[in-house]
Design a protein around this motif. Structure first.
Motif, PDB file in Angstrom:
ATOM      1  N   ALA A 143      -3.388   2.506 -15.350  1.00 45.31           N
ATOM      2  CA  ALA A 143      -4.579   2.218 -14.623  1.00 45.31           C
ATOM      3  C   ALA A 143      -4.222   0.985 -13.607  1.00 45.31           C
ATOM      4  O   ALA A 143      -4.927   0.962 -12.580  1.00 45.31           O
ATOM      5  N   ALA A 144      -3.305   0.182 -14.117  1.00 48.20           N
ATOM      6  CA  ALA A 144      -3.087  -1.231 -13.180  1.00 48.20           C
ATOM      7  C   ALA A 144      -2.562  -0.452 -11.974  1.00 48.20           C
ATOM      8  O   ALA A 144      -2.709  -0.953 -11.062  1.00 48.20           O
ATOM      9  N   ALA A 145      -1.438   0.307 -12.138  1.00 47.19           N
ATOM     10  CA  ALA A 145      -0.912   0.742 -10.998  1.00 47.19           C
ATOM     11  C   ALA A 145      -1.838   1.685  -9.959  1.00 47.19           C
ATOM     12  O   ALA A 145      -1.605   1.596  -8.945  1.00 47.19           O
ATOM     13  N   ALA A 146      -2.720   2.367 -10.588  1.00 47.58           N
ATOM     14  CA  ALA A 146      -3.667   3.202  -9.868  1.00 47.58           C
ATOM     15  C   ALA A 146      -4.512   2.182  -8.913  1.00 47.58           C
ATOM     16  O   ALA A 146      -4.982   2.558  -7.851  1.00 47.58           O
ATOM     17  N   TYR A 179       1.180 -10.059 -15.021  1.00 46.34           N
ATOM     18  CA  TYR A 179       1.092  -9.278 -13.536  1.00 46.34           C
ATOM     19  C   TYR A 179       2.265  -8.373 -13.141  1.00 46.34           C
ATOM     20  O   TYR A 179       2.379  -7.902 -12.424  1.00 46.34           O
ATOM     21  N   ASN A 180       3.366  -8.596 -14.180  1.00 45.94           N
ATOM     22  CA  ASN A 180       4.676  -8.179 -13.743  1.00 45.94           C
ATOM     23  C   ASN A 180       4.806  -6.769 -14.538  1.00 45.94           C
ATOM     24  O   ASN A 180       4.980  -6.785 -15.709  1.00 45.94           O
ATOM     25  N   ALA A 181       5.096  -5.944 -13.584  1.00 46.98           N
ATOM     26  CA  ALA A 181       5.075  -4.412 -14.173  1.00 46.98           C
ATOM     27  C   ALA A 181       6.481  -3.981 -14.583  1.00 46.98           C
ATOM     28  O   ALA A 181       7.026  -2.952 -14.736  1.00 46.98           O
ATOM     29  N   ASP A 182       7.532  -5.033 -14.226  1.00 45.77           N
ATOM     30  CA  ASP A 182       8.916  -4.809 -14.235  1.00 45.77           C
ATOM     31  C   ASP A 182       9.363  -3.913 -15.441  1.00 45.77           C
ATOM     32  O   ASP A 182      10.433  -3.395 -15.361  1.00 45.77           O
ATOM     33  N   HIS A 183       8.714  -4.548 -16.693  1.00 39.67           N
ATOM     34  CA  HIS A 183       9.087  -4.103 -17.907  1.00 39.67           C
ATOM     35  C   HIS A 183       8.334  -2.729 -18.276  1.00 39.67           C
ATOM     36  O   HIS A 183       8.927  -2.260 -19.448  1.00 39.67           O
ATOM     37  N   ASP A 184       7.664  -2.419 -17.680  1.00 36.95           N
ATOM     38  CA  ASP A 184       6.956  -1.134 -18.062  1.00 36.95           C
ATOM     39  C   ASP A 184       7.712   0.129 -18.801  1.00 36.95           C
ATOM     40  O   ASP A 184       7.257   0.618 -19.494  1.00 36.95           O
ATOM     41  N   SER A 185       8.662   0.211 -17.837  1.00 38.63           N
ATOM     42  CA  SER A 185       9.504   1.520 -18.365  1.00 38.63           C
ATOM     43  C   SER A 185      10.278   1.304 -19.513  1.00 38.63           C
ATOM     44  O   SER A 185      10.299   2.275 -20.545  1.00 38.63           O
ATOM     45  N   SER A 186      10.671   0.031 -19.649  1.00 35.04           N
ATOM     46  CA  SER A 186      11.205  -0.201 -21.163  1.00 35.04           C
ATOM     47  C   SER A 186      10.322  -0.015 -22.349  1.00 35.04           C
ATOM     48  O   SER A 186      10.675   0.577 -23.293  1.00 35.04           O
ATOM     49  N   ILE A 192      -9.169  -0.960   4.295  1.00 32.14           N
ATOM     50  CA  ILE A 192     -10.259  -1.213   3.219  1.00 32.14           C
ATOM     51  C   ILE A 192     -10.834  -2.652   3.508  1.00 32.14           C
ATOM     52  O   ILE A 192     -10.122  -3.633   3.857  1.00 32.14           O
ATOM     53  N   ALA A 193     -12.105  -2.923   3.057  1.00 30.27           N
ATOM     54  CA  ALA A 193     -12.751  -3.873   3.369  1.00 30.27           C
ATOM     55  C   ALA A 193     -12.268  -4.970   2.333  1.00 30.27           C
ATOM     56  O   ALA A 193     -11.870  -4.692   1.402  1.00 30.27           O
ATOM     57  N   PRO A 194     -11.987  -6.192   2.893  1.00 28.31           N
ATOM     58  CA  PRO A 194     -11.776  -7.488   2.174  1.00 28.31           C
ATOM     59  C   PRO A 194     -12.239  -7.525   0.556  1.00 28.31           C
ATOM     60  O   PRO A 194     -11.753  -7.761  -0.462  1.00 28.31           O
ATOM     61  N   ALA A 195     -13.668  -7.188   0.675  1.00 33.45           N
ATOM     62  CA  ALA A 195     -14.371  -7.371  -0.723  1.00 33.45           C
ATOM     63  C   ALA A 195     -13.930  -6.101  -1.640  1.00 33.45           C
ATOM     64  O   ALA A 195     -13.960  -6.314  -2.705  1.00 33.45           O
ATOM     65  N   THR A 196     -13.491  -4.902  -1.189  1.00 31.50           N
ATOM     66  CA  THR A 196     -13.268  -4.123  -1.887  1.00 31.50           C
ATOM     67  C   THR A 196     -11.934  -4.027  -2.357  1.00 31.50           C
ATOM     68  O   THR A 196     -11.527  -3.851  -3.651  1.00 31.50           O
ATOM     69  N   ALA A 197     -10.933  -4.676  -1.490  1.00 26.69           N
ATOM     70  CA  ALA A 197      -9.665  -5.092  -2.115  1.00 26.69           C
ATOM     71  C   ALA A 197      -9.678  -6.198  -3.194  1.00 26.69           C
ATOM     72  O   ALA A 197      -8.793  -6.003  -4.000  1.00 26.69           O
ATOM     73  N   TYR A 198     -10.458  -7.262  -2.931  1.00 29.59           N
ATOM     74  CA  TYR A 198     -10.728  -8.184  -3.963  1.00 29.59           C
ATOM     75  C   TYR A 198     -11.369  -7.646  -5.182  1.00 29.59           C
ATOM     76  O   TYR A 198     -10.604  -7.898  -6.166  1.00 29.59           O
ATOM     77  N   ALA A 199     -12.210  -6.692  -5.294  1.00 32.78           N
ATOM     78  CA  ALA A 199     -12.542  -5.913  -6.660  1.00 32.78           C
ATOM     79  C   ALA A 199     -11.392  -5.196  -7.198  1.00 32.78           C
ATOM     80  O   ALA A 199     -11.350  -5.366  -8.253  1.00 32.78           O
ATOM     81  N   LEU A 200     -10.596  -4.705  -6.353  1.00 29.77           N
ATOM     82  CA  LEU A 200      -9.382  -3.879  -6.803  1.00 29.77           C
ATOM     83  C   LEU A 200      -8.292  -4.937  -7.437  1.00 29.77           C
ATOM     84  O   LEU A 200      -7.722  -4.534  -8.613  1.00 29.77           O
ATOM     85  N   GLY A 201      -8.256  -6.039  -6.818  1.00 34.89           N
ATOM     86  CA  GLY A 201      -7.360  -7.042  -7.451  1.00 34.89           C
ATOM     87  C   GLY A 201      -7.893  -7.561  -8.951  1.00 34.89           C
ATOM     88  O   GLY A 201      -6.984  -7.646  -9.885  1.00 34.89           O
ATOM     89  N   VAL A 202      -9.181  -7.872  -8.983  1.00 38.09           N
ATOM     90  CA  VAL A 202      -9.587  -8.220 -10.336  1.00 38.09           C
ATOM     91  C   VAL A 202      -9.414  -7.068 -11.362  1.00 38.09           C
ATOM     92  O   VAL A 202      -8.967  -7.474 -12.497  1.00 38.09           O
ATOM     93  N   LEU A 203      -9.587  -5.727 -10.953  1.00 36.29           N
ATOM     94  CA  LEU A 203      -9.515  -4.618 -11.852  1.00 36.29           C
ATOM     95  C   LEU A 203      -7.915  -4.738 -12.276  1.00 36.29           C
ATOM     96  O   LEU A 203      -7.860  -4.466 -13.560  1.00 36.29           O
ATOM     97  N   HIS A 204      -7.076  -4.831 -11.152  1.00 32.24           N
ATOM     98  CA  HIS A 204      -5.792  -4.762 -11.681  1.00 32.24           C
ATOM     99  C   HIS A 204      -5.277  -5.691 -12.714  1.00 32.24           C
ATOM    100  O   HIS A 204      -4.708  -5.694 -13.616  1.00 32.24           O
ATOM    101  N   ALA A 205      -5.909  -6.831 -12.425  1.00 28.35           N
ATOM    102  CA  ALA A 205      -5.402  -8.224 -13.311  1.00 28.35           C
ATOM    103  C   ALA A 205      -6.057  -7.803 -14.802  1.00 28.35           C
ATOM    104  O   ALA A 205      -5.484  -8.125 -15.729  1.00 28.35           O
TER     105      ALA A 205
END
Length: 318
Positions: free
Chosen positions: A267-270, A219-226, A280-293
């Motif tokens: 896509a993860a950044a979006a 889940y660490n995007a620090d190296h994406d630019s490299s 936003i509702a907690p359930a929406t944020a949770y679904a977005l968190g799962v999508l990010h992962a």
């Protein structure tokens, strides 16, 4: 893609100017063909997208070759045209990128619906939960707005005097390549191949500087630019080898892995950006968190794929 200068290079015939000039003229012709198809596509979105992709590909190949083989050309001309082609390619890419990102994220949401975290997909025995449905709707609003703005920017760019100047310069390039009179007379193995090796060395250095897969965190995007920089350098290296008439299939496969890496990272950044939407509702944020992962796992998968492909590529490189 079959290249007109392949036989010359393979037989060691022709000067550096002959080989590079043939490649650049071929790409300029491809650019003009893509431009004509784009103008003829009208309201056909699919044809317009294909034409824009052709334009971008030719623009990238010309600009990459002008960067790698700059000393063989008239440098001031090459620098100016390369800058304009990079601008054009970037502008044309934005609209497609937003559309592809939205499709990727919505498809991922429905794929994840089979897991305990996100409910069943469309057409299945259940319906999306409120959180997942709202997450998809939020992403659609945000990315559709971004795509609309990118589309407007593309139309504005294609109608600008700046674009017409670029198109005119490429039209000239299709028939005449401004070359340095001294460097262009040199042999391919004395001029072009050493310059292509410089591009390979830069790429190899960037790859060696990447963190080892075992050291990275999903889940660490620090190296994406490299990694994005490696993708850019790989593309420049591939175009240089392509200009020399070499088989670039392995390089293309490695590039596809890095394309997937870029797409998943963005896509993860979006999804993370959407999750930061106020109120936003907690359930929406949770679904977005799962999508990010999920997308960060896709990033890691693409990195492993590239690393598996890179060793054979380096072994086979001259």
């Amino acid at each position: 893609m079959a290249l007109p200068n392949h036989d010359l290079t393979a037989r060691g015939e022709g000067s550096a100017g002959d080989v590079l000039g043939t490649y650049l003229r071929a790409q300029a012709t491809a650019f003009l063909r893509g431009l004509r198809l784009h103008e003829e596509s009208g309201a056909d979105a699919a044809e317009g997208s294909d034409a824009a992709r052709s334009l971008r590909g030719a623009a990238r190949r010309i600009s990459g070759s002008l960067s790698t083989f700059r000393v063989v050309t008239e440098s001031s001309w090459a620098d100016g045209l390369r800058t304009e082609l990079v601008w054009l390619s970037s502008t044309l890419a934005d609209e497609h990128a937003y559309a592809a990102r939205l499709t990727r994220l919505l498809d991922a949401l429905h794929r994840l619906s089979g897991s305990p975290e996100v409910p069943a997909p469309r057409g299945a025995a259940g319906s999306l939960t409120v959180g997942s449905a709202r997450a998809g709707a939020l992403l659609e609003r945000q990315l559709t707005l971004a795509r609309t703005r990118a589309h407007s920017a593309t139309l504005q760019a294609l109608g600008s005097s700046r674009f017409h100047a670029v198109a005119d310069a490429v039209a000239v390039l299709a028939s005449e390549v401004p070359l340095d009179p001294v460097a262009a007379r040199g042999r391919v193995d004395e001029v072009l191949i050493p310059l292509a090796e410089v591009a390979h060395t830069r790429l190899a250095g960037a790859v060696s500087a990447l963190p080892h897969a075992a050291e990275s965190q999903p889940y660490n995007a620090d190296h994406d630019s490299s990694w994005h920089e490696v993708r850019r350098l790989l593309r420049v290296h591939r175009y240089a080898r392509e200009a020399l008439g070499e088989d670039v299939a392995r390089l293309a496969a490695a590039g596809e892995a890095l394309d997937r890496h870029r797409d998943a990272a963005e896509a993860a950044a979006a999804s993370a950006t959407a999750a930061r939407t106020p109120r936003i509702a907690p359930a929406t944020a949770y679904a977005l968190g799962v999508l990010h992962a999920d997308q960060r796992h896709e990033v890691e998968a693409a990195r492993f794929t590239f690393q598996g492909l890179w060793q054979p590529v380096t072994v086979s490189a001259p």
